[in-house]
Design a protein around this motif. Structure first.
Motif: not given
Length: 1724
Positions: A552-561, A569-574, A618-621, A634-640
């Motif tokens: 969960l909570d897939v985020e895009c950080l430090d995007a560049n060219k 975040k890791q899930p609670a159920v394995d 792009y979007i990521f999961r 997971s839910r897809v990230s916001e487009p970057v």
């Protein structure tokens, strides 16, 4: 023009030069005008002077006409200025003066149409000068130029050329003014500096005059660059850049003109004409010059007023904070309004000490909204008396404003309840100034959303009804939703709605990211109220059992060219097994193709993704994987967007309006490329065991083109630098380095490159050890659960020690002893406290917690102690609304209301205290009662007459005595002598429904001078004023209850009751608490029931009971004391009141209430009519009719017969049944067969066939004693036709089944051998029954006849393929009839069968095996058999293999193989063979790496060398016979071919001894190919075994042949003699040729040499003279008996070699075969 904020409209001291923020943010344009404005002003003045001289030539009449027009226009313009002056007086005054001078001059010059061309040119030049000057101040004219230009055009009387210029100027001004409607001034960003005109640029003309050329500068194409402002913060800098860029673009794109600035040159050679002017004209012109000069001076003064940089200015307080004097316990709010650019930051100080809201939680609230700043101080005390300062600061300076706060202390006692947060309401005795009051809205939440549970993928909705008092029209609340304290904005996942009364939030597709504490905040002005509840989102069911939950909570950080970091975040159920890692997928926005970014799972919850395409989004999961499988994504990230951060910032400021202007494109001279310098600030920003992320800053020296980067690494301690990205340089100043050895130390450096070359490297980083720098957190400790509610528990713990980058905690719960753990939260929570909801009431739970960070999840904490889920017991809240019910000289009767919260246990009593109030000063509290009182009314004795008292009450339960109520109002103890009754008390509401409720009360304690004769009930809406009280009943009622109807649903009401006697109506009771008219979900009403025995009872059910809840029955809302007429029975959540004998004494209203609930109650009224109905129903039940188990129904029998039947509960032997059809009795006969079974109560009628006349109504009438009953069945219309059709079909089926028939029709299945088996199940078969198979109408011949023992007929089709498609039919027949079944195996049905066949074939595939060959490595698998429909593909390391001449695939028989010729290390890896059956892909995998590859490669090399050795070894490839028999004296010449690479050496042997060439024996070796053996004249000593030995480095081969020399006649005896001496072993007369070959590899295989060995000569033809006929054939025998024996032995072991014998006929005859003649190259 922008409107001022409401709080600034009435403050005249506000500086109007700064009130437009867009103007402030873009004033940098004026810096570019500073150098040119003086010249432009001079130019305008010169043009004015020239124009003024030209006016002297006009006549007086024309001048007067122009003056009159000028006067009218001036008046109209002045009127416009007056109207505009309300908004901007100072600006309009300057702009009007300037525009007046320019426009009036244009109009006067336009009036003279008889002027010369030179005069026209001068006027045009002046107009252009005025136009450029007008543009500088157009932002302050605000539309006046547009209106005046239109008037100027209308009044033009000049020449056509002048009209055209004036019209063009008007259109330009209109378009220009239109572009300034939003921004007010035409300003370009300071970063767009004017560049010199390019050499090849086309000159731009802004005038129609050919001689007026553009000689100044041209603006290049807009590029969107910003100038960095130094000395300010990043946030302010970004705000300035975005605002300035946006306004500049918008203004630039909105204008209809080109963005070129031109300077018009006027001819100085024109002659000025002078003529006499009258005094009036001279004065007028002088006045106009003075007006123009004044305008110019004011404009310059305004520019001087601006700050130096024309953009920033220091803070300024528009509204300063105001001093206050308040009482203790009040709240106060200080306000101020500040302007400035950049937006100032405001800090509040108390006595010059900064106020920190975190060190005083709840004490201070600091807010900043839209330039308004406030400091709220809650519950002020004496220590808050101080001087408060608001300090506003930005880059241009700091400014402070002061306010004093004086807190007064009230010496007497006062009621703190009047000082709630947000109010300044005072006690009645307080004097309140207007400054101490503030308007307050009362905001209430009803029908609130509770703790909610959902599941991923579901739709969830949260809602709450909001009631606001007072309700002010056109003043709507602001509805805000928060999740975990963060404001929620609408998106595709979240929708919000406000209907005006109800706020709702909908989660369209719930995900774990949506879990959290949701807060609804309703804001009204400065006040707000909020309500919160938790929302839980469970994991969706896993697609693969045992797979983990999704991240969960897939985020895009430090995007560049071309680079971005993905975090999650890791899930609670394995899923029951540890998570092995995570796969990251990416998808380009606008497509649906997902591609996996990492080949192997990563465990760290951050991963750098490289290789992005610049400019694309792009979007990521993320997917989690364990040994069971892969989770759902997971839910897809916001487009970057893959962009440089600077480009991304520029994109945010792009204009939204389309381009409507003109761009002049200039061609710039190309510049020479510059080799970029080294990057700077290279550092390692993240390092894990899987990768290292580098970051650096671009070089300062890089030329005008972009740069790319090469990354290099080396092991620490060495200088062996290796380039990491060898193929493609990276574009971003970020790079992730993979494939590093864990535990090793590395250094890194970066080079820049462009078209000019590769630059010098940067400074290397410090040595970095590859490994995880972030450790998994330690387990939390001290898990302590505490009770909360009956379905929730509060869990607290101590945080993990030394935890870094902690994401949060997961809590799990388990019923003690079950061993099954369930997650309490699916989104990590921060903090060390969590409320676990959704637990089972009464169950014992244990809890455990673990921490989470990017490195993973910690170990579980120790399990907590078990706790029972049960509501926590607390002391009751204070009672309220204390009032006096009666007062006499020495005692008073008090009444109060029950506490709103009883603390989870029944209230056991109340304690009352009182105190004297003397002179407004309260005394000490005294206890009125020692033992608790159970009633909410109590008489206090021994009071002093005429003394003023205050009272307080405290409630008690099992948890103890609660908090006392606030002190009551002051009451005087005196004798009441009023004639009317006192107030009723204990007014309460029950049985609340959407349109009614029941009001209960108790009679007044003080009845007045006469008894109470009745009561009046009043109501009003909660928000209404006291004038809206209205009486429910017109006449007084004697009952102490009333059902009030006609209420409005979801409207809040309050009620009161007044008692009356003969003297009049008394005081009203205290009002009730607000009650909303609504029927709550799950509300059940009381029901009356009459059982089978006629017993009448009232029943009430409640499913919301607590363990301590009880049913309380009452009659007419009074306790039932006489239980002789009723019996009560309560079981669980049901209670029943049974009437023993219902009569008139039982009439009344019966009610039942459930204690310990939120008011669950209901009532039932039994009046005379209801009593009669119930008694009649009871009588019917006492005398029942014949009960039926089932009503009349119809069913079909096997032969198509129709059976009508019903069943009674029981029938006596005397029961009778009448059968009626369409109101006519029918009797048993041929058509109707009737039967009644009294023992079972079954009544039936059977009809053999339904005819058309049988449509109608069938009725069975039963009479059993006095009890009767009947049941009817209507068969008409479609119902009858359907039944008739089904009966006919059933009849036909019955006839079909009389002969051989199919029980299961023809179908197919695929056997384990991948063959197709057509099968059907038959029945009623005998020996004579035949079965015939057909395909496409042609009979299929079957070898064996079926015996039908198992009832199954089959047809086996082996190796099924497309040729077997068709329509199959099977027929059963014998003398009783026939039946047939068809199966169509075409199109879709055939495709389904082929898919199944292919699936079986794919399943039968064996595991992939590795085989080495001389050519390479072969991977193969065997299947049952192969079909072309089975699609085969091969993958290497999850990528499809492209087949080439080196890598081939194919099928040989049942073997599917992949041949890799000449394998290389790049061929290592995992190989997967995919077999697609049309629906499913089946895989077989083999790992060709490590030892497997090494062994296969070594075997391939060995086989390859062996093949090379075998191919190149020395050998004899033809020309020698096995045996040569020749006559003595003849010449023997043998030639053979030799081959080998390198060229072999040749040695000849005789009898295994070297043979030396001489004159008798000649040996030749020519060209390394031909070997010649020649004996010039043979004799007997030349007989023997000869060998040729060929040899090179790859091996040696020996070829043997035998020479037999026969002597001439006369030497026979000698030979005989010699033969006898040799012994008896000379029987062998022929020798097989022996060839010995040895190779270097010793792995000779005969079959591999077939292509290289040529056949030896099998026959030799020797020509000679014809012998004498009497000559005897002599066969020479071998001299060496041992060799002869050995040769014979070898001949026995080998195939017979032809023997060559010399016959007299001159032919060589091969023994045992037919003779043949072949020239073998042997000469005799």
């Amino acid at each position: 023009m922008m409107a001022l904020p409401f709080y600034q409209k009435h403050h005249q001291h506000y500086d109007r030069a700064y009130r437009h923020k867009e103007l402030q943010s873009t004033l940098s344009q004026y810096q570019k005008e500073e150098k040119r404005k003086s010249a432009v002003y001079s130019h305008g003045s010169t043009a004015y002077a020239r124009g003024a001289t030209a006016y002297q030539q006009g006549s007086a009449a024309a001048y007067s006409h122009g003056s009159a027009d000028y006067g009218r226009e001036s008046a109209a313009y002045s009127h416009g200025i007056a109207a505009y002056d309300h908004e901007s007086a100072a600006h309009s005054k300057r702009s009007a003066a300037y525009s007046l001078g320019s426009e009036s001059l244009s109009k006067i010059s336009a009036a003279y149409d008889h002027e010369t061309a030179a005069h026209s040119k001068r006027s045009a030049a002046y107009s252009l000068g005025s136009e450029s000057l007008s543009k500088m101040t157009a932002g302050y004219s605000l539309g006046s130029s547009e209106s005046l230009s239109k008037r100027s055009a209308a009044l033009s009387l000049g020449s056509e050329s002048l009209n055209q210029i004036s019209t063009a100027y008007s259109l330009g001004s209109e378009a220009y003014s239109h572009g300034l409607k939003d921004s007010n001034v035409m300003i370009e960003d300071r970063s767009y500096k004017l560049s010199p005109k390019a050499k090849r640029a086309k000159q731009s003309l802004c005038s129609e005059e050919k001689e007026n050329k553009a000689i100044d500068y041209i603006v290049p194409v807009f590029t969107g660059r910003q100038v960095l402002v130094s000395g300010i913060t990043d946030t302010e800098e970004e705000r300035i850049k975005e605002s300035a860029a946006y306004i500049a673009r918008r203004n630039l794109f909105a204008t209809g003109e080109g963005v070129s600035a031109t300077r018009v040159a006027t001819s100085s050679s024109e002659e000025e004409q002078h003529e006499k002017k009258s005094r009036k004209v001279a004065i007028r012109e002088s006045a106009e010059r003075l007006a123009l000069r004044k305008t110019l001076e004011e404009t310059e003064e305004f520019h001087r007023k601006l700050n130096e940089d024309k953009l920033l200015h220091a803070p300024e307080f528009v509204i300063k904070p105001r001093s206050h004097t308040i009482w203790e316990k009040q709240n106060v709010k200080l306000h101020c309004t500040v302007t400035g650019w950049p937006e100032p930051r405001v800090t509040w100080y108390k006595n010059n000490v900064p106020i920190n809201v975190h060190t005083h939680p709840g004490k201070y609230v600091i807010e900043s909204r839209y330039g308004m700043h406030s400091l709220e101080i809650n519950k002020c005390d004496f220590d808050d008396t101080a001087q408060y300062r608001a300090s506003a600061m930005n880059v241009k300076g700091e400014l402070s404003a002061y306010a004093s706060l004086v807190v007064k202390r009230y010496k007497g006692e006062f009621d703190e309840s009047h000082f709630h947060a947000g109010t300044v309401t005072m006690p009645l005795s307080f004097g309140v100034t207007p400054q101490g009051y503030a308007s307050k809205f009362e905001i209430h939440f009803v029908d609130k959303f509770e703790v909610s549970f959902g599941r991923e993928g579901e739709t969830m909705s949260l809602g709450c009804t909001v009631i606001i008092h007072p309700d002010i029209k056109r003043f709507h609340p602001e509805i805000q939703w928060y999740r975990n304290g963060v404001l929620i904005t609408p998106s595709k996942w979240v929708q919000m709605h406000w209907s005006g009364e109800r706020a709702t939030l909908t989660l369209a597709h719930a995900n774990k990211e949506d879990e959290g504490l949701y807060t609804l905040r309703v804001v009204m002005g400065d006040y707000y109220e909020q309500y919160s509840a938790y929302v839980f989102v469970r994991d969706a069911d896993a697609e693969i059992p045992g797979a983990p939950a999704s991240p969960l909570d897939v985020e895009c950080l430090d995007a560049n060219k071309d680079y971005v970091i993905i975090s999650w975040k890791q899930p609670a159920v394995d899923g029951g097994s540890p998570v092995l890692g995570y796969f990251i997928d990416k998808c380009e926005v606008g497509t649906t193709h997902w591609s996996q970014c990492n080949e192997t799972p990563v465990k760290f919850a951050r991963f750098p993704v490289t290789g992005l395409i610049e400019g694309r989004s792009y979007i990521f999961r993320v997917r989690a994987v364990n040994k069971a499988g892969i989770s759902i994504p997971s839910r897809v990230s916001e487009p970057v967007a893959a962009l440089d951060p600077a480009d991304r910032a520029r994109l945010r400021s792009y204009p939204s309006a389309p381009w409507t202007g003109q761009i002049i494109v200039t061609e710039e001279e190309p510049t020479e490329g510059v080799v970029p310098g080294p990057p700077s600030d290279l550092r390692v920003i993240e390092a894990t065991k899987n990768y290292v992320v580098l970051s650096w800053k671009p070089p300062g020296e890089r030329g005008h083109e972009g740069v790319m980067y090469f990354v290099e690494k080396c092991t620490a301690g060495t200088e062996n630098w290796q380039r990491v990205n060898t193929e493609i340089p990276v574009k971003s100043p970020r790079f992730a380095v993979f494939d590093l050895a864990e535990g090793k130390s590395y250094r890194f450096r970066v080079r820049c490159c462009n078209s000019a070359g590769v630059g010098e490297p940067s400074e290397a980083t410090e040595a970095t050890v590859v490994g995880d720098k972030l450790d998994v957190p330690k387990a939390p400790g001290h898990i302590i659960p505490t009770r909360n509610t009956d379905t929730s528990v509060v869990v607290t713990w101590t945080e993990s020690k030394d935890a870094k980058e902690l994401v949060g905690y997961y809590i799990e719960a388990s019923i003690a002893g079950s061993g099954h753990w369930e997650p309490c939260n699916n989104n990590p929570v921060k903090g060390t406290r969590f409320i676990c909801h959704g637990l089972l009431t009464g169950a014992n739970y244990i809890f455990q917690v673990r921490a989470v960070n990017a490195a993973g999840l910690s170990e579980y904490s120790q399990e907590s102690e078990a706790i029972e889920v049960k509501a926590a017991i607390a002391a009751p809240s204070p009672p309220y609304d204390i009032t006096v019910l009666e007062s006499v000289r020495d005692s008073m009767v008090l009444g109060w209301k029950q506490p709103k919260t009883i603390g989870g246990a029944e209230i056991t009593g109340y304690y009352v205290n009182y105190r004297e109030v003397i002179g407004g000063v309260p005394g000490k509290w005294n206890e009125a009662n020692i033992k608790p009182v159970s009633e909410r009314a109590y008489r206090i004795h021994n009071l002093k007459e005429n003394m003023v008292y205050q009272f307080q009450v405290a409630a008690a339960n099992l948890a103890g005595v609660g908090t006392p109520s606030p002190p009551s109002r002051s009451f005087k103890c005196e004798e009441w002598t009023i004639a009317v009754p006192g107030p009723p008390h204990d007014v309460s509401c029950t049985e609340v429904r959407k349109d009614s409720l029941v009001l209960l009360w108790k009679p007044p304690v003080y009845i007045g001078r006469s008894p109470v004769i009745g009561y009046y009930v009043d109501l009003k809406e909660t928000d209404a004023t006291d004038e809206h009280w209205r009486s429910v009943n017109e006449k007084p009622i004697s009952n102490k209850f009333l059902k009030i109807s006609g209420l409005k649903e979801n409207v809040s009401y309050v009620f009161r009751v007044r008692a009356t006697n003969q003297a009049g109506v008394g005081k009203p009771s205290d009002t009730t608490d607000p009650v909303i008219a609504e029927t709550r979900p799950g509300t059940k009403e009381m029901k009356v029931d009459v059982d089978d025995n006629g017993v009448i009872s009232l029943n009430f059910e409640c499913d919301k009971m607590s363990p301590d809840s009880k049913f309380v029955w009452s009659k007419n809302y009074e306790p039932i004391e006489d239980e002789s007429r009723l019996v009560f029975d309560t079981k669980g959540g049901k209670s029943k009141a049974v009437f023993k004998d219902l009569g008139e004494d039982d009439l009344g209203i019966y009610s039942c209430a459930v204690t310990e609930t939120d008011g669950v109650s209901s009532s039932y009224t039994i009046d005379e009519e209801e009593m009669k109905r119930l008694l009649a129903l009871s009588h019917e039940h006492k005398f029942p009719t014949v009960p039926l188990k089932s009503e009349l129904a119809a069913e079909l029998l096997e032969k198509g017969q129709v059976r009508f039947w019903l069943q009674a509960e029981k029938l006596s032997g005397s029961a009778k049944v009448n059968f009626v059809f369409n109101d006519k009795n029918i009797v048993n006969g041929e058509k109707y067969k009737m039967k009644v079974d009294h023992s079972t109560g079954l009544v039936e009628m059977i009809m053999d066939k339904l005819e058309d006349d049988d449509e109608g109504t069938y009725t069975f009438q039963i009479q059993d004693g006095k009890a009767t009953n009947q049941s009817s069945l209507v068969l008409i219309g479609d119902v009858f036709k359907k039944l008739q059709k089904e009966a006919d079909f059933q009849r036909q089926e019955w006839f079909r089944k009389q002969g051989p028939h199919f029980v299961e029709y023809l179908g197919w299945e695929v056997t384990a051998d991948c063959n197709v088996l057509l099968k059907c199940k038959v029945a009623n078969i005998k020996k004579e029954t035949h079965i015939v198979w057909y395909k496409d109408g042609r009979e299929i011949m079957v070898d064996e006849e079926h015996d039908f023992k198992d009832g199954v007929c089959t047809l086996l089709i082996s190796e099924f393929s497309k040729k077997d498609a068709g329509i199959y039919e099977v027929i059963l027949k014998d003398d009783r009839g026939k039946d047939k079944s068809k199966l169509k195996l075409v199109e879709a049905a055939f495709a389904d069968l082929m898919n199944e066949v292919c699936r079986k074939i794919a399943v039968s595939a064996t595991a992939l095996k590795i085989q080495s060959t001389a050519d390479g490595i072969r991977l193969f698998s065997f299947v049952s058999y192969y079909l072309e429909d089975l699609r085969v593909s091969w993958l290497h390391n999850d990528a499809k293999i492209k087949y080439t001449d080196r890598v081939k695939t194919g099928v040989t028989g049942e073997q599917i193989w992949l041949q890799i010729n000449e394998p290389t290390p790049q061929d290592k890896g995992k190989y997967i063979m995919e077999l697609f059956d049309g629906k499913t892909t089946h895989t077989r995998m083999v790992d060709l790496s490590g030892q497997a590859f090494d062994e296969a490669y070594a075997e391939f090399q060995r086989l390859k060398q062996a093949a090379i050795a075998e191919r190149n070894r020395a050998r004899v490839i033809g020309g020698l016979p096995d045996v040569v028999t020749i006559q003595e004296g003849k010449a023997l010449n043998l030639t053979c071919n030799v081959w080998g690479d390198p060229v072999p050496e040749v040695t000849w042997l005789k009898n295994e001894k070297p043979l030396i060439a001489d004159a008798h024996c000649l040996l030749k070796y020519e060209s390394g190919k031909n070997a010649n053996f020649t004996i010039t004249g043979v004799n007997t000593i030349d007989s023997g075994r000869y060998s040729i030995v060929v040899k090179n480095k790859y091996g040696t081969e020996t070829s043997d042949f035998t020479v037999v020399v026969t002597p001439v006649m006369g030497q026979i005896s000698l030979v005989k003699h010699d033969a006898d001496v040799q012994g008896p072993n000379l029987n062998t007369v022929t020798l097989a040729k022996r060839k010995k070959a040895t190779t270097a590899s010793n792995c000779h295989k005969e079959e591999e040499l077939e292509d290289f060995v040529k056949p030896h000569a099998e026959e030799i033809i020797v020509t000679e003279e014809i012998p004498d006929p009497s000559e005897i054939l002599i066969v020479e025998e071998e001299d060496d008996g041992e060799d002869s024996w050995q040769a014979a032995k070898e001949s026995d072991m080998k195939p017979t070699v032809p023997e060559i014998i010399l016959y007299p006929t001159g032919s060589w005859i091969r023994e045992g075969e037919k003779s043949a003649e072949t020239n073998a190259g042997i000469k005799l």
